[in-house]
Write an enzyme that holds these catalytic residues in place. Structure first.
Site, mmCIF file in Angstrom:
data_model
loop_
_atom_site.group_PDB
_atom_site.id
_atom_site.type_symbol
_atom_site.label_atom_id
_atom_site.label_comp_id
_atom_site.label_asym_id
_atom_site.label_seq_id
_atom_site.Cartn_x
_atom_site.Cartn_y
_atom_site.Cartn_z
ATOM 1 N N LYS A 52 0.841 -1.205 0.000
ATOM 2 C CA LYS A 52 0.000 0.000 0.000
ATOM 3 C C LYS A 52 0.876 1.256 0.000
ATOM 4 O O LYS A 52 0.626 2.199 -0.745
ATOM 5 C CB LYS A 52 -0.946 -0.019 1.223
ATOM 6 N N GLN A 96 -4.260 -1.615 9.802
ATOM 7 C CA GLN A 96 -4.270 -2.943 9.183
ATOM 8 C C GLN A 96 -4.817 -3.985 10.155
ATOM 9 O O GLN A 96 -4.441 -4.023 11.331
ATOM 10 C CB GLN A 96 -2.842 -3.314 8.727
ATOM 11 N N ASP A 119 -10.743 2.994 4.578
ATOM 12 C CA ASP A 119 -11.064 1.561 4.479
ATOM 13 C C ASP A 119 -12.579 1.352 4.450
ATOM 14 O O ASP A 119 -13.050 0.252 4.126
ATOM 15 C CB ASP A 119 -10.502 0.818 5.698
HETATM 16 N N1 GUN Z 1 -6.878 -6.894 6.394
HETATM 17 C C1 GUN Z 1 -7.276 -7.590 5.311
HETATM 18 N N2 GUN Z 1 -7.802 -6.772 4.383
HETATM 19 C C2 GUN Z 1 -7.736 -5.524 4.901
HETATM 20 C C3 GUN Z 1 -8.132 -4.247 4.408
HETATM 21 O O1 GUN Z 1 -8.663 -4.076 3.303
HETATM 22 N N3 GUN Z 1 -7.884 -3.192 5.248
HETATM 23 C C4 GUN Z 1 -7.312 -3.342 6.472
HETATM 24 N N4 GUN Z 1 -7.137 -2.259 7.221
HETATM 25 N N5 GUN Z 1 -6.960 -4.520 6.955
HETATM 26 C C5 GUN Z 1 -7.162 -5.602 6.166
#
Ligand code: GUN
Length: 291
Positions: A52, A96, A119
């Site tokens: 990311k 995350q 998110d």
């Molecule tokens: N863990 C798995 N997928 C995601 C996501 O799209 N965002 C976040 N913050 N954690 C995740």
């Protein structure tokens, strides 16, 4: 069978966003700034967060990675979130998931300012999504919608079977695809670990979104001819023939299902890269909102 190339599509989206960034810079305005919080050192989470941050750099966004130790307390994480909420330089941020056991995930998600929740996990944003109001859509379902749209896959009136009811993928994609919208208007069935007669249901599906987290669960005998397959799963399967000692597998048994499918996302290179592209899209939206 046509591959739904998430890598190629995500690169196209990233180029489109990079153009926006250039125009923001040419007007002397501030570029979007995404922050990512990673608690602990889970291998998969580190890989995702680094991807990311790297994507931000590629397209000209500012990014900040905040790495906190595994033993971080809930109070410490909440304090960090408060800082990010009130830092005017940051347009959006993510925490995350999953989080270490001592931290209540729901409390953390509730603490994030909904206007910075790129998110789309805050209950306010989930509620808005459910009511068809404009908001940040969670990145993985948003990526699936975008991929279906760009490949012009007809979804209206189709039988869509979503396998899995997670808050991150299964639940939101089932809501989005049943809505009156592009890549929507579908008849959606959600199946999960307690569902009975699974094969009867999956065999009637025109489109299957597999998001259960069990590697190669969906096999060729469970689907009908010409099915469209969206494989969200990504698991490390031990493989002594690989240098790393593992290979990446989806929730779909590619070899047998690809004999029948009309379109299919690969793993890796399908949904994963789309998730990152849509996070960037949400961050751009957050920046525009703050102007
Ligand atoms: N863990 C798995 N997928 C995601 C996501 O799209 N965002 C976040 N913050 N954690 C995740």
């Amino acid at each position: 069978m046509t591959i739904l190339d998430g890598k190629k599509t995500s690169n196209e989206i990233k180029e489109e966003i990079a153009e926006h960034v250039k125009s923001i810079i040419s007007k002397g305005k501030k570029v979007p700034h995404l922050a990512a919080v990673l608690v602990g050192s889970d291998g998969a989470s580190m890989t995702y967060v680094n991807a990311k941050v790297k994507a931000c750099q590629q397209i000209g966004f500012k990014s900040t990675l905040i790495e906190l130790p595994e033993y971080t307390s809930e109070a410490e994480l909440l304090e960090k979130i408060h800082e990010l909420n009130t830092n005017n330089d940051i347009d959006g941020f993510i925490v995350q998931l999953p989080l270490p056991k001592q931290i209540d995930e729901q409390k953390v998600l509730l603490a994030i300012d909904p206007d910075k929740d790129v998110d789309g996990f805050h209950p306010t944003n989930v509620g808005k999504m459910t009511l068809d109001l404009p908001t940040f859509l969670p990145a993985t379902p948003f990526g699936i919608i975008e991929l279906l749209e760009r490949y012009q896959i007809e979804t209206s009136g189709k039988n869509v079977v979503v396998m899995g009811r997670s808050h991150i993928v299964g639940r939101p994609i089932s809501i989005l695809m049943s809505q009156k919208r592009q890549a929507g208007d579908a008849t959606v069935t959600v199946v999960h670990s307690r569902s009975k007669n699974l094969i009867e249901i999956t065999k009637k599906a025109d489109i299957i979104v597999a998001a259960i987290g069990i590697s190669e669960f969906l096999t060729g005998d469970m689907v009908k001819e010409d099915v469209v397959i969206i494989d969200v799963g990504i698991t490390r399967v031990p493989d002594a023939t690989k240098k790393k000692g593992y290979r990446l597998a989806g929730d779909v048994h590619f070899e047998s299902v690809s004999q029948k499918a009309s379109y299919m996302t690969p793993v890796p290179g399908g949904v994963g890269p789309m998730t990152i592209a849509m996070l960037l899209k949400n961050t751009l939206l957050a920046r525009k909102r703050h102007l």
